[in-house]
Design a protein around this motif. Structure first.
Motif, PDB file in Angstrom:
ATOM      1  N   THR A 173       1.056  -1.880   1.977  1.00  0.00           N
ATOM      2  CA  THR A 173       2.306  -2.266   1.472  1.00  0.00           C
ATOM      3  C   THR A 173       3.207  -1.916   2.236  1.00  0.00           C
ATOM      4  O   THR A 173       3.411  -0.761   2.165  1.00  0.00           O
ATOM      5  CB  THR A 173       2.252  -2.012  -0.129  1.00  0.00           C
ATOM      6  N   LYS A 174       4.501  -2.763   2.448  1.00  0.00           N
ATOM      7  CA  LYS A 174       5.752  -2.316   3.062  1.00  0.00           C
ATOM      8  C   LYS A 174       6.491  -3.085   2.229  1.00  0.00           C
ATOM      9  O   LYS A 174       6.686  -4.125   2.077  1.00  0.00           O
ATOM     10  CB  LYS A 174       5.510  -2.726   4.553  1.00  0.00           C
ATOM     11  N   ALA A 175       7.703  -1.982   1.746  1.00  0.00           N
ATOM     12  CA  ALA A 175       8.744  -2.682   1.127  1.00  0.00           C
ATOM     13  C   ALA A 175       8.343  -3.559  -0.164  1.00  0.00           C
ATOM     14  O   ALA A 175       9.101  -4.559  -0.574  1.00  0.00           O
ATOM     15  CB  ALA A 175       9.827  -3.398   1.832  1.00  0.00           C
TER      16      ALA A 175
ATOM     17  N   ILE B 147      11.366  -9.178   6.091  1.00  0.00           N
ATOM     18  CA  ILE B 147      11.442  -8.791   4.678  1.00  0.00           C
ATOM     19  C   ILE B 147      12.253  -9.341   3.518  1.00  0.00           C
ATOM     20  O   ILE B 147      12.026  -9.811   2.685  1.00  0.00           O
ATOM     21  CB  ILE B 147      11.488  -7.183   4.630  1.00  0.00           C
TER      22      ILE B 147
ATOM     23  N   ASN C 271      -3.010  -3.598  -1.556  1.00  0.00           N
ATOM     24  CA  ASN C 271      -3.073  -3.299  -0.324  1.00  0.00           C
ATOM     25  C   ASN C 271      -4.216  -3.616   0.641  1.00  0.00           C
ATOM     26  O   ASN C 271      -4.333  -3.338   1.710  1.00  0.00           O
ATOM     27  CB  ASN C 271      -3.208  -1.514   0.018  1.00  0.00           C
TER      28      ASN C 271
ATOM     29  N   ILE D  89       1.545  -5.843   8.244  1.00  0.00           N
ATOM     30  CA  ILE D  89       2.358  -5.392   7.168  1.00  0.00           C
ATOM     31  C   ILE D  89       3.118  -4.089   7.626  1.00  0.00           C
ATOM     32  O   ILE D  89       4.435  -4.023   7.502  1.00  0.00           O
ATOM     33  CB  ILE D  89       1.565  -5.031   5.778  1.00  0.00           C
ATOM     34  N   GLN D  90       2.628  -3.306   8.414  1.00  0.00           N
ATOM     35  CA  GLN D  90       3.073  -2.144   8.974  1.00  0.00           C
ATOM     36  C   GLN D  90       4.062  -2.489   9.807  1.00  0.00           C
ATOM     37  O   GLN D  90       5.127  -1.711  10.066  1.00  0.00           O
ATOM     38  CB  GLN D  90       2.069  -1.278   9.588  1.00  0.00           C
ATOM     39  N   LYS D  91       4.238  -3.501  10.699  1.00  0.00           N
ATOM     40  CA  LYS D  91       5.375  -3.787  11.742  1.00  0.00           C
ATOM     41  C   LYS D  91       6.425  -4.868  11.073  1.00  0.00           C
ATOM     42  O   LYS D  91       7.163  -5.589  11.984  1.00  0.00           O
ATOM     43  CB  LYS D  91       4.526  -4.200  13.114  1.00  0.00           C
TER      44      LYS D  91
ATOM     45  N   GLY E 149       8.472   2.472   1.371  1.00  0.00           N
ATOM     46  CA  GLY E 149       8.280   2.121   2.706  1.00  0.00           C
ATOM     47  C   GLY E 149       6.741   1.593   2.701  1.00  0.00           C
ATOM     48  O   GLY E 149       6.357   1.078   1.810  1.00  0.00           O
ATOM     49  N   TYR E 150       6.108   2.336   3.932  1.00  0.00           N
ATOM     50  CA  TYR E 150       4.786   1.570   4.270  1.00  0.00           C
ATOM     51  C   TYR E 150       3.846   2.589   3.438  1.00  0.00           C
ATOM     52  O   TYR E 150       4.019   3.694   3.621  1.00  0.00           O
ATOM     53  CB  TYR E 150       4.620   1.469   5.663  1.00  0.00           C
ATOM     54  N   SER E 151       2.954   2.011   2.975  1.00  0.00           N
ATOM     55  CA  SER E 151       1.689   2.906   2.321  1.00  0.00           C
ATOM     56  C   SER E 151       0.424   2.149   2.309  1.00  0.00           C
ATOM     57  O   SER E 151       0.411   0.824   2.318  1.00  0.00           O
ATOM     58  CB  SER E 151       2.084   2.939   0.791  1.00  0.00           C
ATOM     59  N   THR E 152      -0.452   2.765   2.239  1.00  0.00           N
ATOM     60  CA  THR E 152      -1.950   2.403   2.085  1.00  0.00           C
ATOM     61  C   THR E 152      -2.727   3.183   1.139  1.00  0.00           C
ATOM     62  O   THR E 152      -3.769   3.978   1.380  1.00  0.00           O
ATOM     63  CB  THR E 152      -2.712   2.606   3.451  1.00  0.00           C
TER      64      THR E 152
END
Length: 269
Positions: free
Chosen positions: A42-44, A64, A28, A56-58, A18-21
């Motif tokens: 980063t997401k997916a 995607i 990132n 990215i988060q939304k 999922g989403y990460s920072t």
């Protein structure tokens, strides 16, 4: 959007998360370097470094899928590849770059390795067994990953991913549960052989270094001892130890591949 793309994307996204920072991950940051630009995460598997203008988060599921289809699936010509070969080539491209993934496919198929899929590559791919292509692609992928400097940090996760992708690709290509069980058993057998070899090589290396050499020479004669020989022997011993550690790393990777394969077996049973 083809059904095969949807099926392959679902497998890949399971590994991308999922989403990460993660501040230590240059992907990132919008600038592509740690501490440079804006930290957007980063997401997916879709990184701010490659898509600095996106929130990215939304990101939505539709966005995607659109990105993966345009930037990976179409590039590796997933719709034109045999079932299973498409997943292995697509996921490798997502993880390590399309060019490297395509060259791995071309090498497995015996085609010119130019990183671009055209009619010649597709003809070579279709002339080969899909299951053999899948095995070769993933063996090559594992070998590439083992050579990376951050293997120690990410190696375990990479092995789990490659093992899972290989197993699911083989099932897509028509393999059955007993085939996967045999592959896992072969992985474990190779791993045990590597472990045995590692133990022997490391023992030979640690037993033939400078300590072993100088220990056999009286202390009052050390001043006249040929230290060039000592250094040469120590270097040889060091090479042996390094070779042993490589074998240990390869053994661990094979065990992890087997574990991931058997997990797919358990899920499919």
């Amino acid at each position: 959007m083809s059904s095969r793309f949807s099926a392959c994307l679902a497998v890949t996204l399971k590994h991308e998360g999922g989403y990460s920072t993660n501040r230590a991950d240059p992907g990132n940051w919008t600038g592509g370097k740690v501490g440079k630009g804006e930290l957007k995460g980063t997401k997916a598997g879709i990184a701010a470094s490659s898509h600095p203008n996106l929130n990215i988060q939304k990101l939505t599921d539709a966005q995607i899928a659109q990105i993966y289809e345009a930037e990976y699936w179409r590039v590796v010509r997933g719709d034109d590849l045999p079932a299973g070969v498409d997943l292995s080539t697509f996921d490798y491209g997502v993880n390590s770059g399309n060019s490297r993934s395509i060259k791995a496919l071309q090498k497995a198929a015996g085609a010119i390795q130019d990183g671009k899929i055209g009619r010649a590559t597709l003809a070579a791919v279709r002339a080969k067994s899909a299951t053999k292509l899948i095995q070769a692609i993933n063996d090559g992928r594992l070998g590439f990953l083992q050579g990376l400097t951050n293997w120690k940090t990410f190696g375990k996760g990479w092995c789990a991913r490659v093992g899972d992708i290989r197993a699911r690709s083989l099932l897509m290509a028509g393999a059955v549960i007993s085939d996967l069980q045999a592959i896992a058993a072969n992985d474990n057998q190779k791993a045990k052989a590597d472990e045995k070899g590692a133990t022997a090589v490391i023992a030979a290396g640690t037993g033939s270094g400078t300590g072993a050499v100088t220990g056999s020479v009286p202390s009052d004669q050390l001043v006249n001892f040929n230290w060039t020989t000592v250094v040469a022997l120590a270097a040889a011993a060091g090479v042996l130890v390094i070779c042993g550690l490589v074998l240990k790393r390869r053994a661990a990777a094979r065990h992890a591949m087997a574990t991931a394969t058997l997990a797919v077996v358990a899920e499919a049973a």
